[in-house]
Scaffold this motif. Structure first.
Motif, short mmCIF file in Angstrom:
data_model
loop_
_atom_site.label_atom_id
_atom_site.label_comp_id
_atom_site.label_asym_id
_atom_site.label_seq_id
_atom_site.Cartn_x
_atom_site.Cartn_y
_atom_site.Cartn_z
N GLN A 10 12.98 -10.78 16.75
CA GLN A 10 14.06 -11.75 16.61
C GLN A 10 14.51 -11.66 15.15
O GLN A 10 13.67 -11.50 14.26
N ALA A 11 15.82 -11.70 14.91
CA ALA A 11 16.32 -11.73 13.53
C ALA A 11 17.53 -12.64 13.46
O ALA A 11 18.34 -12.67 14.38
N PHE A 12 17.60 -13.41 12.38
CA PHE A 12 18.76 -14.29 12.24
C PHE A 12 18.96 -14.64 10.77
O PHE A 12 18.02 -14.66 9.99
N PRO A 13 20.21 -14.91 10.40
CA PRO A 13 20.49 -15.30 9.01
C PRO A 13 20.21 -16.78 8.80
O PRO A 13 20.17 -17.55 9.75
N PHE A 38 21.95 -19.57 8.19
CA PHE A 38 23.38 -19.73 8.40
C PHE A 38 24.00 -20.47 7.24
O PHE A 38 23.55 -21.54 6.88
N ARG A 97 12.63 -21.07 17.61
CA ARG A 97 13.96 -20.87 17.03
C ARG A 97 14.09 -21.51 15.65
O ARG A 97 15.17 -21.47 15.07
N PHE A 111 25.41 -20.37 15.95
CA PHE A 111 24.53 -19.71 14.99
C PHE A 111 23.16 -19.40 15.61
O PHE A 111 22.76 -18.25 15.69
N ILE A 112 22.45 -20.45 16.07
CA ILE A 112 21.08 -20.25 16.54
C ILE A 112 21.04 -19.21 17.67
O ILE A 112 20.16 -18.36 17.70
N LEU A 113 22.03 -19.28 18.56
CA LEU A 113 22.10 -18.27 19.62
C LEU A 113 23.22 -17.26 19.40
O LEU A 113 23.08 -16.10 19.76
N HIS A 152 24.33 -16.00 16.62
CA HIS A 152 24.10 -15.07 15.51
C HIS A 152 22.70 -14.48 15.49
O HIS A 152 22.33 -13.80 14.54
N VAL A 153 21.90 -14.75 16.51
CA VAL A 153 20.54 -14.20 16.52
C VAL A 153 20.57 -12.79 17.12
O VAL A 153 21.37 -12.49 18.01
N TYR A 154 19.70 -11.91 16.59
CA TYR A 154 19.45 -10.61 17.20
C TYR A 154 18.16 -10.73 17.98
O TYR A 154 17.13 -11.10 17.41
#
Lengths: 179, 392, 85
Positions: free
Chosen positions: A33-36, A38, A61, B168-170, B172-174
């Protein structure tokens, strides 16, 4: 589960680096899982990105507060961000700097890996964009992802001559930190 | 095929597989990557659709009303202030019984200006007549897209559907996602063939004036269609499972619910974090479970009464508040329980507003408060879980 | 810090954030070439170029290093230099 936090500046590709780790870990047959972190993205502003790697599907999450690894793409961030915040003592922090780890005065029990990624990037890419070089260092110093998987992940983001240069940047950094 | 992909791109791919005739959208954070990628798919020749670039969200949805009445399968996506600007058209499109599908990348509504995630936007549109489905992860947001068309276009239903995914949470997630296969989507979702369309050779009036002698009946027909949609939502999920092998529950889903004394009720992406918390608390001997809302509208009152009947206390956590009363899901749930025999304490927790991270610590705090209520300690029945009192 | 009703706050928060730290390249002005047309001051999106004793000088506390001043200068009097940090 292993949790990784990236510190960079807008435009340095910290988010892309986190994404490439997620792709590489998946190539290794693991979940990821990867995310900025925000925000209102602005070139040059301090930014964060996160990645998780696990053997089982990842459900959580929330952001990462106690990372196993921290990657710092720009040493000037040390003046403005507590980059070692929450870092596990058993973990590693990988910093782009030409200084010795002991000279950085980081408040952590974790191992500090110093690599002059800007120099490697200038030599291989001709530009001070260090995200791929730092991934090579992450790969070499942690062993969390395979080098060939990282190379595969890179090919999903770059092509042609630029890809070759970045592959070289990864290899150079990988070998520099590998023991 | 499974691959690690950004949530927005996975949803755009799912939309493409549904073969929309018309897409109309106006970019707004955090929805932008969805329509940007759809635009790219059109430019690459992979998606054959009429892609309308419009001047506002009001025009985005209005143009789909026009396209839908001539029989086009339509798609849009928006969030927050964009959804607010669509308000009039939300009611018109559902009142006209148009089977539009729209992804809402959930975000807070200003003021204060804020671009981050909560669910105030779509929750505020709960009474507009749109069916509302809430996704837990990227895969569910992807899979809900053809399900949404299937439900919306059912001749017995004909209502627009919002697929709500946390911004964002969903978006922008990979993460690893099974991309939809075109042939499977084609066998799941037949082409849209409406019985009545706007056609100069066979003229009809759409959007007719209706006086008090019939308005109530039209509203009732719309209300009744949503109630009947409950079964269609369950069927759409089961039919999807037959072809794709993936299932997330019908109107609701449960996790460790069988013997749960403390039952958490919520919707959206926070569920993943809650599942992890439940596993660790179960290991400590805490009997906690989860009931996940997939369909917020129609509201699954009967399914909830059944799922919650053995719980000692219910903890509702949601990313919205009703200023002047309690939060939306909480009050809906209490209304559903009042005329049943169920009389356990129901506690409400607003959290995660304007992008505030909901952490494992927050969930544990909520469970502790709920546990005290279960043991008879008087607790406030509605609170802001993550409020920073020192700022007030 | 206590919050205010309606998020009505004191103006000038951009003065507090020294965005100069975001910079990779810094503008260096060759004052001999400068014809004082003031285009750099007008085009600077950060509004951080001002006349100091007659010379146009970027305020490096706020300059993000975007290079627009250098691009717009008709006499090529502004060069963007990679900063050592």
């Amino acid at each position: 589960m292993k949790e990784i936090r990236f510190h960079g500046r807008g435009g340095q590709g910290a988010v892309t680096a986190a994404e490439m780790i997620a792709i590489a870990a998946y190539e290794d047959g693991r979940y990821s899982q990867a995310f900025p972190a925000f925000g209102v993205e602005r070139r040059g502003a301090p930014v964060m990105a996160f990645a998780r790697i696990a053997d089982d599907p990842i459900r959580i999450r929330s952001q990462i507060y106690e990372p196993d690894y921290v990657v710092v793409q720009d040493v000037t961030l040390l003046d403005v961000v507590d980059v070692a915040s929450g870092l596990k003592g058993t973990g590693k922090i990988i910093i782009n700097t030409d200084r010795q780890p002991s000279a950085l005065n980081l408040n952590t029990k974790a191992e500090v890996v110093a690599i002059d990624a800007t120099k490697i990037a200038m030599e291989t890419l001709g530009r001070p964009i260090v995200n791929t070089t730092m991934l090579g260092a992450f790969c070499g110093s942690t062993g969390e992802i395979k080098l060939e998987s990282l190379n595969k992940a890179l090919m999903t983001k770059f092509s042609g001559e630029l890809a070759n240069k970045n592959l070289l940047a990864i290899k150079t950094a990988f070998e520099r930190v590998s023991k | 095929m499974m691959k690690v992909i950004e949530g927005s791109h996975a949803v755009a791919h799912a939309v493409m597989c549904c073969r929309p005739d018309v897409i109309s959208a106006y970019p707004i954070t955090p929805q932008t990557h969805i329509v940007e990628h759809l635009s790219q798919l059109v430019a690459d020749g992979k998606l054959n659709t009429e892609f309308l670039t419009v001047d506002s969200e009001f025009s985005a949805l209005s143009s789909l009303v026009g396209a839908s009445v001539v029989g086009a399968r339509c798609y849009s996506s928006t969030t927050s202030q964009g959804l607010a600007l669509m308000w009039e058209v939300l009611y018109n499109s559902s009142g006209l019984r148009l089977p539009l599908v729209m992804t809402v990348a959930n975000r807070a509504l200003g003021a204060p200006l804020n671009i981050w995630n909560d669910q105030q936007d779509s929750v505020g549109a709960r009474d507009s007549g749109w069916i509302q489905l809430y996704a837990e992860n990227v895969q569910e947001a992807v899979d809900m897209t053809p399900q949404a068309y299937k439900i919306a276009e059912d001749p017995d239903i004909l209502l627009p559907v919002m697929v709500c995914m946390d911004g964002f949470i969903l978006t922008h997630v990979y993460e690893p996602v099974y991309l939809l296969e075109q042939d499977k989507v084609d066998s799941y979702l037949p082409p849209y063939r409406p019985a009545v369309v706007l056609d100069t050779a066979n003229p009809k009036t759409f959007g007719a004036f209706v006086d008090p002698s019939k308005f109530t009946e039209y509203r009732y027909m719309q209300w009744d269609a949503q109630i009947r949609a409950k079964q269609k939502i369950v069927d759409a999920a089961l039919d999807f499972q037959k072809i794709f092998g993936r299932y997330y529950g019908g109107l609701i889903d449960t996790y460790h619910a069988e013997d749960a004394e403390i039952m958490i009720v919520t919707m959206g992406s926070v569920i993943g974090t809650i599942r992890d918390c439940i596993d660790s608390m179960r290991a400590e001997g805490i009997k906690v479970g989860l009931t996940k809302i997939r369909s917020y509208r129609p509201f699954p009152a009967e399914a909830l009464q059944k799922a919650l009947k053995d719980a000692s206390v219910i903890a509702v956590i949601e990313k919205d508040t009703t200023v002047g009363n309690q939060s939306a899901l909480l009050t809906d749930l209490k209304a559903a329980l009042y005329n049943s025999k169920l009389r356990m304490p129901v506690l409400g927790f607003t959290a995660g507003l304007g992008g505030r991270d909901i952490t494992v610590t927050d969930i544990r705090k909520m469970v502790e408060i709920s546990s005290r209520a279960k043991d008879g300690v008087a607790e406030s029945d509605y609170q802001f879980l993550d409020l920073k009192k020192e700022l007030l | 810090m206590k919050l205010t009703i309606g998020a009505v706050v004191e103006p000038g928060s951009t003065m507090v954030t020294k965005t100069g730290a975001w910079r990779t390249f810094a503008p260096v002005v060759d004052h001999k070439k400068c014809i004082k047309c003031s285009l750099c001051e007008i085009y600077c999106p950060e509004a951080c170029i001002h006349q100091v004793e007659g010379l146009f000088v970027p305020d490096l506390d706020y300059c993000k290093g975007c290079g627009i001043c250098s691009h717009e200068c008709p006499r090529k009097a502004i060069t963007m230099i990679l900063e050592e940090k």
